[in-house]
Design a protein around this motif. Structure first.
Motif, PDB file in Angstrom:
ATOM      1  N   ASN A  35      14.389 -48.573  19.592  1.00  0.00           N
ATOM      2  CA  ASN A  35      12.981 -48.693  19.998  1.00  0.00           C
ATOM      3  C   ASN A  35      11.981 -48.613  18.845  1.00  0.00           C
ATOM      4  O   ASN A  35      10.828 -48.212  19.040  1.00  0.00           O
ATOM      5  CB  ASN A  35      12.611 -47.609  21.033  1.00  0.00           C
ATOM      6  N   VAL A  36      12.415 -48.982  17.660  1.00  0.00           N
ATOM      7  CA  VAL A  36      11.495 -48.956  16.521  1.00  0.00           C
ATOM      8  C   VAL A  36      11.906 -50.062  15.552  1.00  0.00           C
ATOM      9  O   VAL A  36      13.051 -50.524  15.583  1.00  0.00           O
ATOM     10  CB  VAL A  36      11.508 -47.552  15.854  1.00  0.00           C
ATOM     11  N   SER A  37      10.968 -50.484  14.697  1.00  0.00           N
ATOM     12  CA  SER A  37      11.291 -51.572  13.769  1.00  0.00           C
ATOM     13  C   SER A  37      12.234 -51.072  12.665  1.00  0.00           C
ATOM     14  O   SER A  37      12.300 -49.880  12.359  1.00  0.00           O
ATOM     15  CB  SER A  37      10.004 -52.096  13.120  1.00  0.00           C
ATOM     16  N   TRP A  38      12.906 -52.037  12.048  1.00  0.00           N
ATOM     17  CA  TRP A  38      13.787 -51.671  10.939  1.00  0.00           C
ATOM     18  C   TRP A  38      12.979 -51.120   9.754  1.00  0.00           C
ATOM     19  O   TRP A  38      13.431 -50.229   9.038  1.00  0.00           O
ATOM     20  CB  TRP A  38      14.650 -52.877  10.515  1.00  0.00           C
ATOM     21  N   LYS A  39      11.762 -51.651   9.583  1.00  0.00           N
ATOM     22  CA  LYS A  39      10.917 -51.185   8.477  1.00  0.00           C
ATOM     23  C   LYS A  39      10.651 -49.678   8.599  1.00  0.00           C
ATOM     24  O   LYS A  39      10.772 -48.921   7.638  1.00  0.00           O
ATOM     25  CB  LYS A  39       9.586 -51.955   8.541  1.00  0.00           C
ATOM     26  N   ASN A  40      10.321 -49.243   9.794  1.00  0.00           N
ATOM     27  CA  ASN A  40      10.067 -47.815  10.003  1.00  0.00           C
ATOM     28  C   ASN A  40      11.351 -47.000   9.913  1.00  0.00           C
ATOM     29  O   ASN A  40      11.334 -45.842   9.485  1.00  0.00           O
ATOM     30  CB  ASN A  40       9.378 -47.591  11.344  1.00  0.00           C
ATOM     31  N   THR A  41      12.454 -47.608  10.327  1.00  0.00           N
ATOM     32  CA  THR A  41      13.751 -46.915  10.215  1.00  0.00           C
ATOM     33  C   THR A  41      14.098 -46.702   8.736  1.00  0.00           C
ATOM     34  O   THR A  41      14.578 -45.640   8.349  1.00  0.00           O
ATOM     35  CB  THR A  41      14.853 -47.752  10.897  1.00  0.00           C
ATOM     36  N   THR A  74       9.911 -42.977  12.853  1.00  0.00           N
ATOM     37  CA  THR A  74      10.575 -43.580  14.017  1.00  0.00           C
ATOM     38  C   THR A  74       9.906 -42.989  15.264  1.00  0.00           C
ATOM     39  O   THR A  74       9.445 -41.859  15.231  1.00  0.00           O
ATOM     40  CB  THR A  74      12.083 -43.258  14.051  1.00  0.00           C
ATOM     41  N   ARG A  75       9.866 -43.769  16.342  1.00  0.00           N
ATOM     42  CA  ARG A  75       9.227 -43.248  17.557  1.00  0.00           C
ATOM     43  C   ARG A  75      10.077 -42.122  18.138  1.00  0.00           C
ATOM     44  O   ARG A  75      11.271 -42.058  17.888  1.00  0.00           O
ATOM     45  CB  ARG A  75       9.085 -44.353  18.584  1.00  0.00           C
ATOM     46  N   PHE A  76       9.462 -41.231  18.897  1.00  0.00           N
ATOM     47  CA  PHE A  76      10.179 -40.119  19.532  1.00  0.00           C
ATOM     48  C   PHE A  76      10.982 -39.345  18.473  1.00  0.00           C
ATOM     49  O   PHE A  76      12.165 -39.061  18.651  1.00  0.00           O
ATOM     50  CB  PHE A  76      11.132 -40.637  20.622  1.00  0.00           C
TER      51      PHE A  76
END
Ligand code: SF4
Length: 219
Positions: A35-41, A74-76
């Motif tokens: 539930n999050v983009s690879w960039k943020n990961t 990352t979200r959550f």
């Protein structure tokens, strides 16, 4: 299904995915990317690498607040930090961190086991199976469903398992093929087959896509 794959491969080339230096890093990335983009990961992975390193022992010993701070992009993120720790304890209980031992099981047994692990849903389990264990388990994500629905194919039931079975019944059980296919689908979804205003004129699937044909009739 193979024809679509060949069109994507000819257009984008070998996607060389998943970008991780170890199976541990890959698994940690698979848990964080949901539930999050690879960039943020990637941002989160960089901080985890610097602060703790990519070992399950380090995750077990990491204070939860510090781990959560690392994965804030990352979200959550609090739940993701808890999932990382829970999975690290699960790995210890299952195989004493010995991934060779864990991954020696056959696909069905290993998938069943992974789906019992805390915080691991079907997409994460299939990411781990395909990219860390090198087993032929097709990964389904939102890009897959969006693109295939637009192309005009897919299972009758809209469930994760139905989509996975739809691909696996039509493709040979080949981990490298599944690896590249999933990565190519994500590339198409990210670059061309966007939620709004898909760039159909540049798409390698435009000749066999129902959505593109309907769009061209309306233009
Ligand atoms: S032709 Fe358009 S709608 Fe069809 S898959 Fe390509 S980008 Fe998506």
């Amino acid at each position: 299904m193979l024809t679509l794959y060949q069109k994507l491969l000819a257009h984008f080339g070998d996607p060389q995915w998943w970008p991780a230096a170890s199976r541990e890093e890959m698994i940690i990335g698979a848990i964080l990317v949901q539930n999050v983009s690879w960039k943020n990961t990637e941002k989160a992975l960089q901080l985890v690498r610097e602060k703790f390193g990519f070992t399950f022992l380090a995750l077990r010993e990491a204070p939860i607040e510090e781990l959560a701070a690392c994965v804030r992009s990352t979200r959550f993120y609090q739940s993701k930090a808890a999932r990382l720790k829970a999975f690290a304890f699960w790995i210890e209980a299952q195989c004493k961190d010995n991934l060779d031992q864990l991954f020696a099981r056959d696909l069905t047994e290993l998938r069943r086991l992974l789906l019992l692990a805390p915080g691991i849903g079907p997409e994460t389990a299939d990411d781990i199976l395909l990219y860390a264990a090198n087993q032929p388990s097709f990964v389904i994500d939102t890009y897959t469903k969006r693109i295939m629905r637009r192309v005009g194919i897919g299972p009758e039931r809209d469930s994760y398992e139905a989509w996975r079975a739809y691909f696996m019944e039509r493709l040979p059980p080949d981990a490298l093929l599944y690896n590249r296919y999933h990565a190519l689908i994500d590339r198409l979804g990210n670059q061309l087959c966007r939620v709004k205003d898909p760039l159909c004129s540049d798409c390698p699937l435009k000749d066999c896509c129902v959505h593109a044909r309907a769009k061209s009739l309306l233009d």
